[in-house]
Scaffold this motif. Structure first.
Motif, mmCIF file in Angstrom:
data_model
loop_
_atom_site.group_PDB
_atom_site.id
_atom_site.type_symbol
_atom_site.label_atom_id
_atom_site.label_comp_id
_atom_site.label_asym_id
_atom_site.label_seq_id
_atom_site.Cartn_x
_atom_site.Cartn_y
_atom_site.Cartn_z
ATOM 1 N N MET A 1 0.831 -1.195 0.000
ATOM 2 C CA MET A 1 0.000 0.000 0.000
ATOM 3 C C MET A 1 0.869 1.250 0.000
ATOM 4 S SD MET A 1 -3.145 -0.690 2.630
ATOM 5 C CE MET A 1 -2.051 -0.718 4.060
ATOM 6 N N ARG A 2 0.311 2.306 -0.537
ATOM 7 C CA ARG A 2 0.944 3.608 -0.474
ATOM 8 C C ARG A 2 0.053 4.525 0.355
ATOM 9 N NH1 ARG A 2 3.423 4.450 -6.647
ATOM 10 N NH2 ARG A 2 5.318 3.228 -6.221
ATOM 11 N N ILE A 3 0.584 4.941 1.508
ATOM 12 C CA ILE A 3 -0.161 5.772 2.441
ATOM 13 C C ILE A 3 0.316 7.206 2.322
ATOM 14 C CG2 ILE A 3 -0.783 6.161 4.843
ATOM 15 C CD1 ILE A 3 -1.818 3.523 3.794
ATOM 16 N N ALA A 4 -0.595 8.105 1.988
ATOM 17 C CA ALA A 4 -0.264 9.525 1.853
ATOM 18 C C ALA A 4 -0.963 10.312 2.953
ATOM 19 C CB ALA A 4 -0.688 10.047 0.488
ATOM 20 N N ARG A 5 -0.493 11.500 3.155
ATOM 21 C CA ARG A 5 -1.157 12.473 4.039
ATOM 22 C C ARG A 5 -1.415 13.698 3.186
ATOM 23 N NH1 ARG A 5 1.524 16.094 7.157
ATOM 24 N NH2 ARG A 5 0.320 17.115 8.813
ATOM 25 N N PHE A 6 -2.624 14.235 3.228
ATOM 26 C CA PHE A 6 -2.991 15.256 2.251
ATOM 27 C C PHE A 6 -4.045 16.200 2.799
ATOM 28 C CE2 PHE A 6 -6.191 12.012 1.823
ATOM 29 C CZ PHE A 6 -7.352 12.681 1.453
ATOM 30 N N SER A 7 -4.200 17.301 2.090
ATOM 31 C CA SER A 7 -5.329 18.196 2.298
ATOM 32 C C SER A 7 -5.988 18.416 0.942
ATOM 33 C CB SER A 7 -4.887 19.535 2.903
ATOM 34 O OG SER A 7 -4.013 20.217 2.020
ATOM 35 N N THR A 8 -7.240 18.780 0.957
ATOM 36 C CA THR A 8 -7.907 19.085 -0.300
ATOM 37 C C THR A 8 -7.551 20.498 -0.721
ATOM 38 O OG1 THR A 8 -9.915 19.930 0.755
ATOM 39 C CG2 THR A 8 -9.821 17.559 0.311
ATOM 40 N N LEU A 9 -7.593 20.752 -2.012
ATOM 41 C CA LEU A 9 -7.283 22.087 -2.507
ATOM 42 C C LEU A 9 -8.345 23.098 -2.091
ATOM 43 C CD1 LEU A 9 -5.935 21.266 -6.080
ATOM 44 C CD2 LEU A 9 -4.652 21.623 -3.966
ATOM 45 N N ASP A 10 -9.579 22.619 -1.860
ATOM 46 C CA ASP A 10 -10.662 23.511 -1.452
ATOM 47 C C ASP A 10 -10.543 23.930 0.007
ATOM 48 O OD1 ASP A 10 -11.770 23.361 -3.969
ATOM 49 O OD2 ASP A 10 -13.082 21.669 -3.462
ATOM 50 N N ASP A 11 -10.030 23.027 0.857
ATOM 51 C CA ASP A 11 -9.927 23.312 2.285
ATOM 52 C C ASP A 11 -8.619 22.725 2.794
ATOM 53 O OD1 ASP A 11 -10.178 23.824 4.935
ATOM 54 O OD2 ASP A 11 -11.920 22.535 5.289
ATOM 55 N N GLN A 12 -7.550 23.534 2.758
ATOM 56 C CA GLN A 12 -6.236 23.037 3.143
ATOM 57 C C GLN A 12 -6.061 22.938 4.657
ATOM 58 O OE1 GLN A 12 -2.842 24.499 1.022
ATOM 59 N NE2 GLN A 12 -3.971 24.785 -0.882
ATOM 60 N N SER A 13 -7.067 23.362 5.405
ATOM 61 C CA SER A 13 -7.012 23.203 6.854
ATOM 62 C C SER A 13 -7.418 21.796 7.285
ATOM 63 C CB SER A 13 -7.920 24.228 7.536
ATOM 64 O OG SER A 13 -9.287 23.979 7.228
ATOM 65 N N GLU A 14 -8.060 21.061 6.422
ATOM 66 C CA GLU A 14 -8.501 19.706 6.732
ATOM 67 C C GLU A 14 -7.464 18.718 6.215
ATOM 68 O OE1 GLU A 14 -12.252 16.637 6.008
ATOM 69 O OE2 GLU A 14 -12.292 18.661 5.170
ATOM 70 N N VAL A 15 -6.822 17.996 7.119
ATOM 71 C CA VAL A 15 -5.746 17.073 6.776
ATOM 72 C C VAL A 15 -6.200 15.651 7.069
ATOM 73 C CG1 VAL A 15 -3.373 16.371 7.301
ATOM 74 C CG2 VAL A 15 -3.982 18.803 7.213
ATOM 75 N N ASP A 53 -5.953 16.700 -7.559
ATOM 76 C CA ASP A 53 -6.932 17.541 -6.898
ATOM 77 C C ASP A 53 -6.683 17.692 -5.399
ATOM 78 O OD1 ASP A 53 -8.225 17.966 -9.289
ATOM 79 O OD2 ASP A 53 -9.673 16.338 -8.994
ATOM 80 N N VAL A 54 -5.580 17.115 -4.909
ATOM 81 C CA VAL A 54 -5.238 17.257 -3.503
ATOM 82 C C VAL A 54 -3.812 17.787 -3.383
ATOM 83 C CG1 VAL A 54 -6.756 15.340 -2.899
ATOM 84 C CG2 VAL A 54 -4.301 14.920 -3.192
ATOM 85 N N ARG A 55 -3.480 18.263 -2.208
ATOM 86 C CA ARG A 55 -2.108 18.692 -1.912
ATOM 87 C C ARG A 55 -1.465 17.652 -1.012
ATOM 88 N NH1 ARG A 55 -0.120 23.308 2.311
ATOM 89 N NH2 ARG A 55 2.123 23.081 1.927
ATOM 90 N N LEU A 56 -0.431 16.991 -1.514
ATOM 91 C CA LEU A 56 0.277 16.013 -0.697
ATOM 92 C C LEU A 56 1.142 16.733 0.331
ATOM 93 C CD1 LEU A 56 1.431 13.360 -3.345
ATOM 94 C CD2 LEU A 56 -0.479 13.198 -1.722
ATOM 95 N N LEU A 57 1.113 16.227 1.558
ATOM 96 C CA LEU A 57 1.898 16.759 2.667
ATOM 97 C C LEU A 57 2.965 15.739 3.048
ATOM 98 C CD1 LEU A 57 -1.158 17.927 4.791
ATOM 99 C CD2 LEU A 57 0.148 19.301 3.159
ATOM 100 N N SER A 58 3.842 16.117 3.964
ATOM 101 C CA SER A 58 4.752 15.117 4.503
ATOM 102 C C SER A 58 3.934 13.924 4.978
ATOM 103 C CB SER A 58 5.548 15.704 5.676
ATOM 104 O OG SER A 58 6.248 14.701 6.357
ATOM 105 N N PRO A 59 4.283 12.702 4.551
ATOM 106 C CA PRO A 59 3.412 11.560 4.842
ATOM 107 C C PRO A 59 3.333 11.189 6.310
ATOM 108 C CG PRO A 59 5.463 10.826 3.821
ATOM 109 C CD PRO A 59 5.441 12.325 3.729
ATOM 110 N N ILE A 60 4.236 11.723 7.122
ATOM 111 C CA ILE A 60 4.204 11.467 8.562
ATOM 112 C C ILE A 60 4.830 12.663 9.262
ATOM 113 C CG2 ILE A 60 6.471 10.344 8.784
ATOM 114 C CD1 ILE A 60 3.158 9.065 10.324
ATOM 115 N N LEU A 61 4.414 12.900 10.495
ATOM 116 C CA LEU A 61 5.020 13.939 11.330
ATOM 117 C C LEU A 61 5.755 13.229 12.465
ATOM 118 C CD1 LEU A 61 2.145 16.595 11.495
ATOM 119 C CD2 LEU A 61 4.232 16.666 10.109
ATOM 120 N N PRO A 62 7.035 12.948 12.281
ATOM 121 C CA PRO A 62 7.774 12.149 13.266
ATOM 122 C C PRO A 62 8.092 12.935 14.525
ATOM 123 C CG PRO A 62 9.247 12.890 11.533
ATOM 124 C CD PRO A 62 7.870 13.327 11.130
#
Length: 268
Positions: A1-15, A53-62
């Motif tokens: 599996m590929r696990i990403a962490r992201f926010s939507t382009l419409d609401d970047q406050s929702e992760v 359609d999404v903004r990829l973030l750092s996949p983890i916050l270590p």
């Protein structure tokens, strides 16, 4: 599996976390996950979204990024004047959690540094609380792997005689684009790692050239510090490190994982 962490382009406050996959037409999409992939059961929720359609973030916050230096013989040779000879045991240093940034995010060139270098690396993501892990059990504590760039203010590293300041600036630890959980330990031990600057190949190595292998690194680090889920271990960089200028784009590519791209900018 590929696990990403992201926010939507419409609401970047929702992760959210998501599962990245490819449809029959070759289009990548991400499906939202309910729950934390490192902490318990998860399930998919909502309709899949196109990856663009999404903004990829750092996949983890270590909680911490544990870094290994001098883990490729050819890199040791090219850096001998700055970091010295190879050592029998792994060389370990830390990057603060505030250095972590995601794919596509800017890397800030510090005004006090005259030389900032790229260092493409394979990153290990720890999946469970562990300490004093024997090498033969290392595979049991690995959640997955991602791409990393151990950005370094080389002149400050040389000046300080230790590496904390030169490697610890905000944005100096890009991670991404996602966590690949489907690789066996044997597969991760022979992956091609390349770094390009504005499309020009600067680094080209393989994890099979490690001086200290993945099980040894996990065992060594966990012998003196507890690792918690989400902690990241950077495994060292191959030869070819060099400076990157403001405006240039760095891309770390690791086969079977993905590409991590960041541009160097000045801080406003």
């Amino acid at each position: 599996m590929r696990i990403a962490r992201f926010s939507t382009l419409d609401d970047q406050s929702e992760v959210a976390f998501g599962l990245v996959d490819i449809d029959a037409e070759g289009q990548r999409f991400v499906s939202r996950i309910v729950g934390h992939p490192l902490l318990g059961p998860i399930k998919l929720a909502g309709d899949p979204m196109k990856l663009e359609d999404v903004r990829l973030l750092s996949p983890i916050l270590p909680s911490k990024v544990v870094c290994i230096g001098k883990n490729y013989a050819d890199h040791v040779a090219e850096m001998k004047d700055i970091t010295g000879e190879s050592t029998e045991e792994p060389v370990v240093f830390l990057k603060p959690s505030t250095a972590v940034t995601g794919p596509g995010d800017p890397v800030f060139h510090p005004a006090i540094s005259e030389r900032v270098d790229y260092e493409g690396e394979l990153a290990i993501v720890i999946g469970r609380l562990c300490r004093e892990v024997p090498p033969e059990r290392a595979k049991d504590v690995i959640f997955g792997y991602t791409c990393a760039n151990d950005v370094t203010a080389r002149d400050l590293q040389k000046k300080d005689k230790q590496w904390t300041r030169g490697k610890g600036f905000d944005s100096f630890c890009p991670l991404g684009p996602w966590i690949e959980t489907g690789l066996s330990l044997e597969e991760a031990a022979d992956l091609r790692v390349t770094t390009t600057v504005d499309g020009e190949v600067r680094q080209d190595g393989r994890t099979s050239d490690f001086i200290h292998g993945i099980p040894e690194l996990i065992s060594y680090v966990s012998s003196f510090m507890t690792l918690v889920p989400g902690d990241v271990i950077l495994t060292g960089t191959p030869a070819g490190v060099g400076p990157v200028q403001v405006g240039q784009q760095m891309t770390v590519s690791i086969e079977r994982i993905g590409e991590l791209t960041n541009r160097v900018v000045t801080r406003d």
